[in-house]
Write a protein that holds these residues in place. Sequence first.
Motif, PDB file in Angstrom:
ATOM      1  N   VAL A 162      25.694  47.201  35.183  1.00 25.88           N
ATOM      2  CA  VAL A 162      26.349  46.928  36.466  1.00 25.88           C
ATOM      3  C   VAL A 162      26.529  45.427  36.654  1.00 25.88           C
ATOM      4  O   VAL A 162      27.600  44.948  37.060  1.00 25.88           O
ATOM      5  N   ILE A 163      25.485  44.647  36.340  1.00 24.34           N
ATOM      6  CA  ILE A 163      25.555  43.192  36.498  1.00 24.34           C
ATOM      7  C   ILE A 163      26.683  42.605  35.650  1.00 24.34           C
ATOM      8  O   ILE A 163      27.467  41.769  36.113  1.00 24.34           O
ATOM      9  N   SER A 164      26.757  43.036  34.389  1.00 24.24           N
ATOM     10  CA  SER A 164      27.720  42.417  33.475  1.00 24.24           C
ATOM     11  C   SER A 164      29.145  42.935  33.649  1.00 24.24           C
ATOM     12  O   SER A 164      30.101  42.225  33.328  1.00 24.24           O
ATOM     13  N   GLN A 165      29.320  44.163  34.162  1.00 22.49           N
ATOM     14  CA  GLN A 165      30.655  44.765  34.209  1.00 22.49           C
ATOM     15  C   GLN A 165      31.257  44.828  35.610  1.00 22.49           C
ATOM     16  O   GLN A 165      32.422  45.213  35.748  1.00 22.49           O
ATOM     17  N   ALA A 166      30.486  44.454  36.641  1.00 24.74           N
ATOM     18  CA  ALA A 166      30.987  44.596  38.011  1.00 24.74           C
ATOM     19  C   ALA A 166      32.230  43.755  38.259  1.00 24.74           C
ATOM     20  O   ALA A 166      33.172  44.194  38.940  1.00 24.74           O
ATOM     21  N   SER A 167      32.256  42.539  37.725  1.00 22.59           N
ATOM     22  CA  SER A 167      33.413  41.681  37.967  1.00 22.59           C
ATOM     23  C   SER A 167      34.652  42.214  37.257  1.00 22.59           C
ATOM     24  O   SER A 167      35.775  42.091  37.772  1.00 22.59           O
ATOM     25  N   VAL A 168      34.456  42.819  36.070  1.00 20.21           N
ATOM     26  CA  VAL A 168      35.592  43.433  35.373  1.00 20.21           C
ATOM     27  C   VAL A 168      36.122  44.603  36.190  1.00 20.21           C
ATOM     28  O   VAL A 168      37.341  44.784  36.344  1.00 20.21           O
ATOM     29  N   TYR A 169      35.232  45.410  36.734  1.00 20.65           N
ATOM     30  CA  TYR A 169      35.632  46.547  37.577  1.00 20.65           C
ATOM     31  C   TYR A 169      36.383  46.063  38.807  1.00 20.65           C
ATOM     32  O   TYR A 169      37.437  46.618  39.170  1.00 20.65           O
ATOM     33  N   GLY A 170      35.850  45.009  39.433  1.00 19.20           N
ATOM     34  CA  GLY A 170      36.511  44.493  40.635  1.00 19.20           C
ATOM     35  C   GLY A 170      37.880  43.915  40.367  1.00 19.20           C
ATOM     36  O   GLY A 170      38.818  44.129  41.144  1.00 19.20           O
ATOM     37  N   SER A 171      38.017  43.193  39.259  1.00 14.58           N
ATOM     38  CA  SER A 171      39.302  42.541  38.983  1.00 14.58           C
ATOM     39  C   SER A 171      40.327  43.496  38.385  1.00 14.58           C
ATOM     40  O   SER A 171      41.495  43.503  38.785  1.00 14.58           O
ATOM     41  N   GLU A 172      39.903  44.334  37.437  1.00  9.83           N
ATOM     42  CA  GLU A 172      40.853  45.174  36.709  1.00  9.83           C
ATOM     43  C   GLU A 172      41.174  46.479  37.439  1.00  9.83           C
ATOM     44  O   GLU A 172      42.314  46.933  37.434  1.00  9.83           O
ATOM     45  N   GLU A 173      40.172  47.111  38.067  1.00  9.83           N
ATOM     46  CA  GLU A 173      40.384  48.407  38.713  1.00  9.83           C
ATOM     47  C   GLU A 173      40.729  48.278  40.185  1.00  9.83           C
ATOM     48  O   GLU A 173      41.601  48.980  40.701  1.00  9.83           O
ATOM     49  N   LEU A 174      40.052  47.354  40.875  1.00 15.09           N
ATOM     50  CA  LEU A 174      40.262  47.219  42.325  1.00 15.09           C
ATOM     51  C   LEU A 174      41.280  46.144  42.676  1.00 15.09           C
ATOM     52  O   LEU A 174      41.661  46.006  43.849  1.00 15.09           O
ATOM     53  N   GLY A 175      41.703  45.363  41.683  1.00 12.43           N
ATOM     54  CA  GLY A 175      42.729  44.356  41.922  1.00 12.43           C
ATOM     55  C   GLY A 175      42.283  43.207  42.795  1.00 12.43           C
ATOM     56  O   GLY A 175      43.100  42.592  43.493  1.00 12.43           O
ATOM     57  N   LEU A 176      41.007  42.853  42.765  1.00  9.14           N
ATOM     58  CA  LEU A 176      40.482  41.766  43.596  1.00  9.14           C
ATOM     59  C   LEU A 176      40.606  40.444  42.843  1.00  9.14           C
ATOM     60  O   LEU A 176      40.455  40.385  41.630  1.00  9.14           O
TER      61      LEU A 176
END
Length: 456
Positions: free
Chosen positions: A280-294
């Motif tokens: 979760v720590i290492s992949q959260a930013s990828v999830y936020g940027s790529e999936e949620l468009g943040l």
Amino acid sequence: MGTDTVREQAADGAAGAAERRREQRGWYFYDWACSVYSTSVLTVFLGPYLTSVAKAAADADGFVHPLGIPLRAGSFFAYSVSASVILSIVVMPLAGAAADRTGRKKPLLALSAYLGAAATAGMFFLDGDRYLLGGLLLVVANSSLAVSMALYNSYLPQIAPPEERDAVSSRGWAFGYASGSLVLVANLVLYTAHDSFGVSEAMAVRICLASAGVWWGAFTLIPLKRLRDRRAADAPADAPGTTARGWRQLAATVRDMRRQPLTLAFLLAYLVYNDGIQTVISQASVYGSEELGLDQSTLIVAVLLVQLLAVAGALGMGRLARTYGAKRIILGSLVAWTLTLAAGYFLPAGAPGWFFALAAGIGLVLGGSQALSRSLFSHLVPPGKEAEYFSAYEMSDRGMSWLGPLVFGVTYQLTGSYRDAILSLVAFFVLGFALLARVPVRRAVRDAGNPVPARI
């Protein structure tokens, strides 16, 4: 016993306590030094940035081909994290065995810390389509961090008596999260106002990455000055061939740990649930940027929120552990992790408010679950085997956490959905809870030959 003798003993006790507190304060500062890598580099900037560099190097179908192997560019970062962990698994037990055999932890701590700091500083040169350079630097920095943390954690049983360890461990995590928060504020200012500083967005990211390495190296000087080595009683000061004997010592450590089945049971539980935490720590930013468009600024603010709440969470859960015991508080945190992560699957895209709420939930349980796991394990280590056992612990902490990123990357590779990838991590917390609940920790402490605290 004469009055003078009593006074001398009291004075010696006070001097010993003062020296112990001084060493503890120095110990806290390695968390302060290296946690910036975990927050600014691994959690915030490197995932999205390395993914963008890999996409720049990808073919028309979105694949890169390191060593001729076709990989989705979006999975390259996760696979690189897994590769770094596999390297850590090889190196950490050797470093731990060498440290326990010679008693010379500080030179090994310095070597691993400065190798990691140099690799992190070298990320300044990550630009264009140099995704392989980014992967290599990540592998070196991440594995160096794991080795240094194994050595650092092994000091805990030596600098804190059993009744102090929950508090000391929690303060160390709090120092780390406070450091991460401070640097993230500076990162946020530079990134959001990069035009005002006359640098491009990519250059701002590279400066943030490299500055984490400089910070790591600079503040490592404090623990190296204050911590002291305890020479192993059965080894000469300059034992020859220590590295060559490392594998034999590792085999002996594994055999010894088989005689501590309850300690191994705890390690297995920790391996599983902490694999989920680290992913979760290492992949959260990828999830936020790529999936949620943040955008990157939103991710920085979210991680800053995590850092601030993690300080309070680590200290607050440390206090709760004194009343209810560390095991119960850790189990409660795993329930919270499960609910928070499941909620993350349903987050709407382009809604930073909901992402901030998710970050708040993670922050409140992150520091405490990690700090209490470390202090609980310190009670399960047989005296004189701290570095060896904490190498195994670190393999479960940062070192053995290769399966989570691999599951995350493979799930995305197969489905093309980061939502499915994040949901796949729930299993780690559910299984970890079930395994930890079965460990009789009081009996495990006695079997390791340590005094049992009133609350554990």
